[in-house]
Design a protein around this motif. Structure first.
Motif, mmCIF file in Angstrom:
data_model
loop_
_atom_site.group_PDB
_atom_site.id
_atom_site.type_symbol
_atom_site.label_atom_id
_atom_site.label_comp_id
_atom_site.label_asym_id
_atom_site.label_seq_id
_atom_site.Cartn_x
_atom_site.Cartn_y
_atom_site.Cartn_z
ATOM 1 N N GLN A 121 42.752 61.267 82.529
ATOM 2 C CA GLN A 121 43.523 61.759 83.668
ATOM 3 C C GLN A 121 44.969 61.282 83.545
ATOM 4 O OE1 GLN A 121 41.780 60.296 87.216
ATOM 5 N NE2 GLN A 121 43.599 60.613 88.469
ATOM 6 N N VAL A 122 45.860 62.240 83.556
ATOM 7 C CA VAL A 122 47.272 61.925 83.397
ATOM 8 C C VAL A 122 47.828 61.339 84.689
ATOM 9 C CG1 VAL A 122 49.561 62.865 82.946
ATOM 10 C CG2 VAL A 122 47.579 63.734 81.674
ATOM 11 N N GLN A 123 48.548 60.252 84.566
ATOM 12 C CA GLN A 123 49.227 59.656 85.715
ATOM 13 C C GLN A 123 50.664 59.339 85.344
ATOM 14 O OE1 GLN A 123 46.745 56.273 87.089
ATOM 15 N NE2 GLN A 123 46.565 57.428 88.997
ATOM 16 N N LEU A 124 51.550 59.678 86.245
ATOM 17 C CA LEU A 124 52.962 59.343 86.110
ATOM 18 C C LEU A 124 53.364 58.563 87.363
ATOM 19 C CD1 LEU A 124 54.347 62.809 84.920
ATOM 20 C CD2 LEU A 124 53.697 60.862 83.487
ATOM 21 N N VAL A 125 53.925 57.385 87.178
ATOM 22 C CA VAL A 125 54.276 56.535 88.309
ATOM 23 C C VAL A 125 55.749 56.149 88.197
ATOM 24 C CG1 VAL A 125 53.798 54.406 89.544
ATOM 25 C CG2 VAL A 125 51.924 55.648 88.428
ATOM 26 N N GLU A 126 56.524 56.590 89.205
ATOM 27 C CA GLU A 126 57.955 56.280 89.239
ATOM 28 C C GLU A 126 58.205 54.969 89.988
ATOM 29 O OE1 GLU A 126 57.582 60.829 89.969
ATOM 30 O OE2 GLU A 126 56.595 58.993 90.662
ATOM 31 N N SER A 127 59.282 54.321 89.621
ATOM 32 C CA SER A 127 59.733 53.129 90.326
ATOM 33 C C SER A 127 61.237 53.003 90.168
ATOM 34 C CB SER A 127 59.043 51.871 89.784
ATOM 35 O OG SER A 127 59.342 51.692 88.423
ATOM 36 N N GLY A 128 61.832 52.157 90.997
ATOM 37 C CA GLY A 128 63.253 51.864 90.860
ATOM 38 C C GLY A 128 64.157 52.519 91.884
ATOM 39 N N GLY A 129 63.596 53.352 92.751
ATOM 40 C CA GLY A 129 64.427 53.970 93.774
ATOM 41 C C GLY A 129 64.844 52.961 94.833
ATOM 42 N N GLY A 130 65.720 53.405 95.711
ATOM 43 C CA GLY A 130 66.174 52.522 96.778
ATOM 44 C C GLY A 130 67.434 53.028 97.428
ATOM 45 N N LEU A 131 68.052 52.150 98.190
ATOM 46 C CA LEU A 131 69.284 52.450 98.904
ATOM 47 C C LEU A 131 70.448 51.790 98.168
ATOM 48 C CD1 LEU A 131 70.876 53.456 101.399
ATOM 49 C CD2 LEU A 131 70.241 51.297 102.526
ATOM 50 N N VAL A 132 71.483 52.553 97.910
ATOM 51 C CA VAL A 132 72.648 52.036 97.195
ATOM 52 C C VAL A 132 73.907 52.666 97.777
ATOM 53 C CG1 VAL A 132 72.541 53.816 95.406
ATOM 54 C CG2 VAL A 132 73.600 51.606 94.875
ATOM 55 N N GLN A 133 75.004 51.951 97.705
ATOM 56 C CA GLN A 133 76.271 52.504 98.177
ATOM 57 C C GLN A 133 76.865 53.444 97.139
ATOM 58 O OE1 GLN A 133 78.740 49.101 99.202
ATOM 59 N NE2 GLN A 133 78.170 49.314 101.350
ATOM 60 N N ALA A 134 77.660 54.360 97.610
ATOM 61 C CA ALA A 134 78.346 55.280 96.709
ATOM 62 C C ALA A 134 79.128 54.488 95.659
ATOM 63 C CB ALA A 134 79.280 56.191 97.492
ATOM 64 N N GLY A 135 79.037 54.951 94.423
ATOM 65 C CA GLY A 135 79.668 54.255 93.316
ATOM 66 C C GLY A 135 78.755 53.269 92.615
ATOM 67 N N GLY A 136 77.633 52.993 93.215
ATOM 68 C CA GLY A 136 76.686 52.053 92.651
ATOM 69 C C GLY A 136 75.787 52.669 91.594
ATOM 70 N N SER A 137 74.837 51.858 91.130
ATOM 71 C CA SER A 137 73.931 52.278 90.062
ATOM 72 C C SER A 137 72.483 51.968 90.415
ATOM 73 C CB SER A 137 74.281 51.550 88.753
ATOM 74 O OG SER A 137 75.577 51.856 88.322
ATOM 75 N N LEU A 138 71.609 52.776 89.867
ATOM 76 C CA LEU A 138 70.172 52.525 89.931
ATOM 77 C C LEU A 138 69.555 52.934 88.607
ATOM 78 C CD1 LEU A 138 69.021 53.884 93.430
ATOM 79 C CD2 LEU A 138 69.007 51.492 92.690
ATOM 80 N N ARG A 139 68.445 52.304 88.272
ATOM 81 C CA ARG A 139 67.688 52.706 87.085
ATOM 82 C C ARG A 139 66.273 53.030 87.516
ATOM 83 N NH1 ARG A 139 65.203 49.256 82.104
ATOM 84 N NH2 ARG A 139 65.588 50.729 80.401
ATOM 85 N N LEU A 140 65.911 54.292 87.307
ATOM 86 C CA LEU A 140 64.553 54.725 87.596
ATOM 87 C C LEU A 140 63.699 54.578 86.351
ATOM 88 C CD1 LEU A 140 65.191 57.995 89.636
ATOM 89 C CD2 LEU A 140 65.129 55.621 90.432
ATOM 90 N N SER A 141 62.432 54.234 86.564
ATOM 91 C CA SER A 141 61.476 54.140 85.482
ATOM 92 C C SER A 141 60.255 54.983 85.805
ATOM 93 C CB SER A 141 61.024 52.684 85.280
ATOM 94 O OG SER A 141 62.102 51.846 84.951
ATOM 95 N N CYS A 142 59.634 55.495 84.777
ATOM 96 C CA CYS A 142 58.394 56.255 84.940
ATOM 97 C C CYS A 142 57.415 55.765 83.880
ATOM 98 C CB CYS A 142 58.663 57.744 84.793
ATOM 99 S SG CYS A 142 57.174 58.769 84.758
ATOM 100 N N THR A 143 56.271 55.313 84.342
ATOM 101 C CA THR A 143 55.222 54.859 83.440
ATOM 102 C C THR A 143 54.151 55.927 83.359
ATOM 103 O OG1 THR A 143 55.634 52.562 84.075
ATOM 104 C CG2 THR A 143 53.569 53.043 82.959
ATOM 105 N N ALA A 144 53.814 56.323 82.138
ATOM 106 C CA ALA A 144 52.830 57.374 81.920
ATOM 107 C C ALA A 144 51.546 56.789 81.354
ATOM 108 C CB ALA A 144 53.384 58.422 80.962
ATOM 109 N N SER A 145 50.420 57.383 81.758
ATOM 110 C CA SER A 145 49.123 56.992 81.210
ATOM 111 C C SER A 145 48.229 58.217 81.150
ATOM 112 C CB SER A 145 48.478 55.896 82.064
ATOM 113 O OG SER A 145 48.273 56.354 83.385
ATOM 114 N N GLY A 146 47.208 58.136 80.304
ATOM 115 C CA GLY A 146 46.255 59.231 80.196
ATOM 116 C C GLY A 146 46.721 60.386 79.340
#
Length: 125
Positions: free
Chosen positions: A1-26
């Motif tokens: 069974q394929v699973q994709l799980v995202e992480s790393g979202g959130g609240l940030v001010q304009a001009g800022g940075s975020l890094r999203l990650s996705c872990t896959a399995s199956g």
């Protein structure tokens, strides 16, 4: 069974940075094109970035070119989205998607077979 799980979202001010990650399995991760989509309230889901199976080919929506970078680590079954210089209009739920056949430049969500549940990104002005 394929699973994709995202992480790393959130609240940030304009001009800022975020890094999203996705872990896959199956799935045999290196055999899948991976994409990051986003959907803002009242809008259609749109492709933000995609990366080929080997990582040698990428696609970016015009709205994020020069600010976002997609990458993958096939040894870890992970795909990333580095988001810099964030703008309020980047606010959306971000989804990780996978498909074994789609090319990175194919922008339609319906061409991807597997989806994560999404992670919220909110950029305040």
């Amino acid at each position: 069974q394929v699973q994709l799980v995202e992480s790393g979202g959130g609240l940030v001010q304009a001009g800022g940075s975020l890094r999203l990650s996705c872990t896959a399995s199956g799935l045999t991760f290196s055999s899948y094109t991976m994409g990051w989509f986003r959907q803002a309230p009242g809008k259609e889901r749109e492709l933000v970035a995609a990366i080929s199976r080997s990582g040698t080919s990428t696609y970016y929506a015009d709205s994020v070119k020069g600010r976002f970078t997609i990458s993958r680590d096939n040894a870890k079954n992970m795909v990333y989205l580095q988001m810099n210089s964030l703008k309020p209009e980047d606010t959306a739920i971000y989804y990780c998607a996978a498909d074994p056949l789609v090319a990175p430049g194919r922008i339609r969500a319906r061409e991807y077979s597997y989806w994560g549940q999404g992670t919220q990104v909110t950029v305040s002005s």
